[in-house]
Design a protein around this motif. Structure first.
Motif, PDB file in Angstrom:
ATOM      1  N   ALA A 236       0.815  -1.220   0.000  1.00 34.23           N
ATOM      2  CA  ALA A 236       0.000   0.000   0.000  1.00 34.23           C
ATOM      3  C   ALA A 236       0.841   1.258   0.000  1.00 34.23           C
ATOM      4  O   ALA A 236       0.298   2.373  -0.002  1.00 34.23           O
ATOM      5  CB  ALA A 236      -0.922  -0.011   1.216  1.00 34.23           C
ATOM      6  N   GLY A 237       2.163   1.110   0.001  1.00 37.48           N
ATOM      7  CA  GLY A 237       3.039   2.273   0.014  1.00 37.48           C
ATOM      8  C   GLY A 237       3.028   3.024   1.327  1.00 37.48           C
ATOM      9  O   GLY A 237       3.237   4.246   1.364  1.00 37.48           O
ATOM     10  N   LEU A 238       2.793   2.301   2.427  1.00 37.53           N
ATOM     11  CA  LEU A 238       2.703   2.935   3.738  1.00 37.53           C
ATOM     12  C   LEU A 238       3.919   2.646   4.606  1.00 37.53           C
ATOM     13  O   LEU A 238       3.862   2.633   5.827  1.00 37.53           O
ATOM     14  CB  LEU A 238       1.435   2.458   4.458  1.00 37.53           C
ATOM     15  CG  LEU A 238       0.119   2.894   3.791  1.00 37.53           C
ATOM     16  CD1 LEU A 238      -1.066   2.190   4.420  1.00 37.53           C
ATOM     17  CD2 LEU A 238      -0.041   4.409   3.891  1.00 37.53           C
ATOM     18  N   GLY A 239       5.034   2.434   3.937  1.00 34.87           N
ATOM     19  CA  GLY A 239       6.288   2.267   4.654  1.00 34.87           C
ATOM     20  C   GLY A 239       6.487   0.851   5.139  1.00 34.87           C
ATOM     21  O   GLY A 239       5.619  -0.012   5.002  1.00 34.87           O
ATOM     22  N   PRO A 240       7.630   0.615   5.747  1.00 38.16           N
ATOM     23  CA  PRO A 240       7.920  -0.725   6.255  1.00 38.16           C
ATOM     24  C   PRO A 240       7.136  -1.002   7.524  1.00 38.16           C
ATOM     25  O   PRO A 240       7.069  -0.181   8.434  1.00 38.16           O
ATOM     26  CB  PRO A 240       9.428  -0.670   6.550  1.00 38.16           C
ATOM     27  CG  PRO A 240       9.680   0.777   6.869  1.00 38.16           C
ATOM     28  CD  PRO A 240       8.729   1.564   6.007  1.00 38.16           C
ATOM     29  N   GLY A 241       6.505  -2.161   7.581  1.00 35.81           N
ATOM     30  CA  GLY A 241       5.880  -2.574   8.827  1.00 35.81           C
ATOM     31  C   GLY A 241       6.956  -3.115   9.742  1.00 35.81           C
ATOM     32  O   GLY A 241       7.813  -3.892   9.317  1.00 35.81           O
ATOM     33  N   LEU A 242       6.947  -2.684  10.978  1.00 38.00           N
ATOM     34  CA  LEU A 242       8.000  -3.067  11.908  1.00 38.00           C
ATOM     35  C   LEU A 242       7.604  -4.327  12.662  1.00 38.00           C
ATOM     36  O   LEU A 242       6.565  -4.362  13.313  1.00 38.00           O
ATOM     37  CB  LEU A 242       8.263  -1.926  12.900  1.00 38.00           C
ATOM     38  CG  LEU A 242       8.557  -0.554  12.292  1.00 38.00           C
ATOM     39  CD1 LEU A 242       8.815   0.463  13.400  1.00 38.00           C
ATOM     40  CD2 LEU A 242       9.735  -0.617  11.328  1.00 38.00           C
ATOM     41  N   GLY A 243       8.434  -5.353  12.569  1.00 37.82           N
ATOM     42  CA  GLY A 243       8.192  -6.573  13.331  1.00 37.82           C
ATOM     43  C   GLY A 243       8.727  -6.421  14.745  1.00 37.82           C
ATOM     44  O   GLY A 243       8.798  -5.314  15.291  1.00 37.82           O
ATOM     45  N   TRP A 244       9.150  -7.537  15.345  1.00 36.08           N
ATOM     46  CA  TRP A 244       9.712  -7.449  16.695  1.00 36.08           C
ATOM     47  C   TRP A 244      11.012  -6.670  16.648  1.00 36.08           C
ATOM     48  O   TRP A 244      11.894  -6.935  15.839  1.00 36.08           O
ATOM     49  CB  TRP A 244       9.969  -8.853  17.251  1.00 36.08           C
ATOM     50  CG  TRP A 244       8.727  -9.632  17.511  1.00 36.08           C
ATOM     51  CD1 TRP A 244       8.283 -10.723  16.819  1.00 36.08           C
ATOM     52  CD2 TRP A 244       7.748  -9.377  18.517  1.00 36.08           C
ATOM     53  NE1 TRP A 244       7.096 -11.161  17.331  1.00 36.08           N
ATOM     54  CE2 TRP A 244       6.740 -10.361  18.371  1.00 36.08           C
ATOM     55  CE3 TRP A 244       7.620  -8.417  19.525  1.00 36.08           C
ATOM     56  CZ2 TRP A 244       5.633 -10.406  19.205  1.00 36.08           C
ATOM     57  CZ3 TRP A 244       6.511  -8.464  20.352  1.00 36.08           C
ATOM     58  CH2 TRP A 244       5.543  -9.454  20.188  1.00 36.08           C
ATOM     59  N   ARG A 245      11.140  -5.680  17.517  1.00 35.53           N
ATOM     60  CA  ARG A 245      12.333  -4.837  17.555  1.00 35.53           C
ATOM     61  C   ARG A 245      12.791  -4.653  18.996  1.00 35.53           C
ATOM     62  O   ARG A 245      11.998  -4.693  19.929  1.00 35.53           O
ATOM     63  CB  ARG A 245      12.045  -3.462  16.936  1.00 35.53           C
ATOM     64  CG  ARG A 245      11.692  -3.507  15.461  1.00 35.53           C
ATOM     65  CD  ARG A 245      11.384  -2.103  14.952  1.00 35.53           C
ATOM     66  NE  ARG A 245      12.527  -1.228  14.993  1.00 35.53           N
ATOM     67  CZ  ARG A 245      13.326  -0.984  13.953  1.00 35.53           C
ATOM     68  NH1 ARG A 245      13.092  -1.575  12.789  1.00 35.53           N
ATOM     69  NH2 ARG A 245      14.347  -0.165  14.059  1.00 35.53           N
ATOM     70  N   ASP A 246      14.106  -4.415  19.119  1.00 31.45           N
ATOM     71  CA  ASP A 246      14.670  -4.178  20.441  1.00 31.45           C
ATOM     72  C   ASP A 246      14.682  -2.700  20.819  1.00 31.45           C
ATOM     73  O   ASP A 246      14.979  -2.366  21.962  1.00 31.45           O
ATOM     74  CB  ASP A 246      16.107  -4.715  20.515  1.00 31.45           C
ATOM     75  CG  ASP A 246      16.171  -6.225  20.343  1.00 31.45           C
ATOM     76  OD1 ASP A 246      15.220  -6.906  20.775  1.00 31.45           O
ATOM     77  OD2 ASP A 246      17.165  -6.715  19.773  1.00 31.45           O
ATOM     78  N   ASP A 247      14.372  -1.832  19.852  1.00 28.30           N
ATOM     79  CA  ASP A 247      14.485  -0.397  20.112  1.00 28.30           C
ATOM     80  C   ASP A 247      13.132   0.293  20.277  1.00 28.30           C
ATOM     81  O   ASP A 247      13.030   1.509  20.086  1.00 28.30           O
ATOM     82  CB  ASP A 247      15.265   0.285  18.985  1.00 28.30           C
ATOM     83  CG  ASP A 247      14.590   0.147  17.622  1.00 28.30           C
ATOM     84  OD1 ASP A 247      13.664  -0.677  17.492  1.00 28.30           O
ATOM     85  OD2 ASP A 247      14.996   0.874  16.684  1.00 28.30           O
ATOM     86  N   VAL A 248      12.096  -0.454  20.650  1.00 28.78           N
ATOM     87  CA  VAL A 248      10.785   0.171  20.840  1.00 28.78           C
ATOM     88  C   VAL A 248      10.824   1.266  21.903  1.00 28.78           C
ATOM     89  O   VAL A 248      10.198   2.319  21.733  1.00 28.78           O
ATOM     90  CB  VAL A 248       9.713  -0.889  21.155  1.00 28.78           C
ATOM     91  CG1 VAL A 248       8.392  -0.229  21.522  1.00 28.78           C
ATOM     92  CG2 VAL A 248       9.516  -1.803  19.951  1.00 28.78           C
TER      93      VAL A 248
END
Length: 354
Positions: A236-248
């Motif tokens: 949809a051109g709405l940027g990267p969906g962020l999965g599990w991250r350590d920097d939340v």
């Protein structure tokens, strides 16, 4: 069912360990025979992702309905295994961080099969009936507005406690430009985190479109373990969906706001980070009930339309409004820490179904 109950149990166990208390975390769904617990989890996930209306019906009838019994009949199937665990370990206290566990411990305690005290740590801002089995000895709630109601309904001790979140989320300072660069956004973008929980539930794509279409906000969608949601966002051109991250924690410290459609742990983490929360079009059942409870307590905003969402985010651009909202939510952490309400922190033993 999702990850919030697990993460709460893990953080509580870490705090108890810091006070020289032994702890063990037990997944209550694993106490059911014939892999019934896994089937319950899969069925709930399917409902919440594909048929939320069905979950709403179940919630209205079985969770808050006037004729609802205090214990699910399913708990009888898990009682034998919990009884054996308790007999083998002789814990000083048992703590539940999931309402099904609270029913199980309450039932066992009521019938004499649990010789030690049983505490229910409520992880939601709205405590529905299935959290409140009277067989348990005490209840801890992060919502100061429902403590008296819990006491009245259970005739047991009920105390307010601070939300249980990892210490990394406590108000830290982060550079918005650096955070934007870490996720591929422009340094001048005003970042808004969008969350649908660990399963990426609800119509978060519609929310992301509202934010992106405004020209004022850049959505960063926390997809959890929902890889399909991440793929759809890219398409949809709405940027990267962020999965599990350590920097939340760093992303929260740098963001303008969190837009959530639930009322669980991610909101509590934002409260600790000093990040204002807007709950937009909450998912049915406990999500909607929690959103209303948080709004009544003044710790978050609640919106249901695109225009209302943007108005809420624009309001938070005013520093006084932003500070008032963030301070009201952060004040929850001035309450007693959950571990301080547990006798096993002084005695040194714990078994914690979640």
């Amino acid at each position: 069912m999702g990850s919030a109950h697990d993460r709460t149990a893990a953080e509580l166990a870490a705090r108890l360990a810091a006070e020289n208390a032994d702890s063990e975390i037990i997944d209550v769904l694993q106490l059911f025979p014939l892999r019934l617990g896994s089937a319950l989890r899969c069925g709930y996930r399917w409902m919440i992702l594909h048929a939320p209306w069905l979950y709403d019906v179940i919630y209205q009838v079985f969770f808050i309905g006037k004729r609802t019994v205090g214990t699910s009949p399913l708990t009888a199937l898990a009682v034998p295994r919990l009884r054996r665990l308790v007999a083998a370990r002789s814990p000083d206290e048992v703590v539940s961080t999931f309402h099904l566990a609270a029913q199980l411990t309450g039932r066992l305690r009521e019938r004499g099969g649990l010789p030690c005290p049983s505490t229910v740590l409520i992880t939601e801002f709205a405590a529905h009936r299935l959290w409140l089995h009277r067989g348990n000895d005490r209840f801890l709630s992060p919502n100061p507005g429902n403590v008296e109601e819990i006491r009245a309904r259970t005739r047991r001790s009920a105390l307010q406690c601070a939300p249980v979140v990892r210490p990394e989320f406590a108000r830290i300072v982060a550079d918005p430009k650096e955070a934007a660069g870490s996720v591929g956004a422009d340094p001048g973008d005003r970042l808004v985190l969008v969350s649908g929980g660990s399963w990426g539930v609800g119509d978060v794509i519609a929310t992301a479109r509202i934010l992106a279409g405004s020209g004022r906000y850049t959505p960063l969608v926390l997809c959890g373990n929902n890889a399909e949601l991440s793929r759809r966002l890219r398409a949809a051109g709405l940027g990267p969906g962020l999965g599990w991250r350590d920097d939340v924690p760093e992303l929260m410290a740098a963001a303008h706001a969190l837009v959530d459609n639930g009322s669980g742990l991610t909101c509590h983490e934002a409260f600790a980070a000093g990040l204002p929360v807007v709950i937009h079009r909450p998912i049915p059942g406990h999500g909607r009930a929690g959103a209303l409870a948080m709004a009544r307590a003044g710790v978050s905003l609640h919106t249901g339309t695109a225009s209302a969402l943007l108005e809420a985010l624009d309001l938070l651009a005013d520093e006084r409004s932003r500070k008032r909202q963030a301070d009201a939510a952060f004040a929850l952490f001035s309450s007693m820490p959950a571990q301080a309400g547990l006798i096993s922190a002084r005695k040194g033993g714990h078994s914690a179904p979640r």
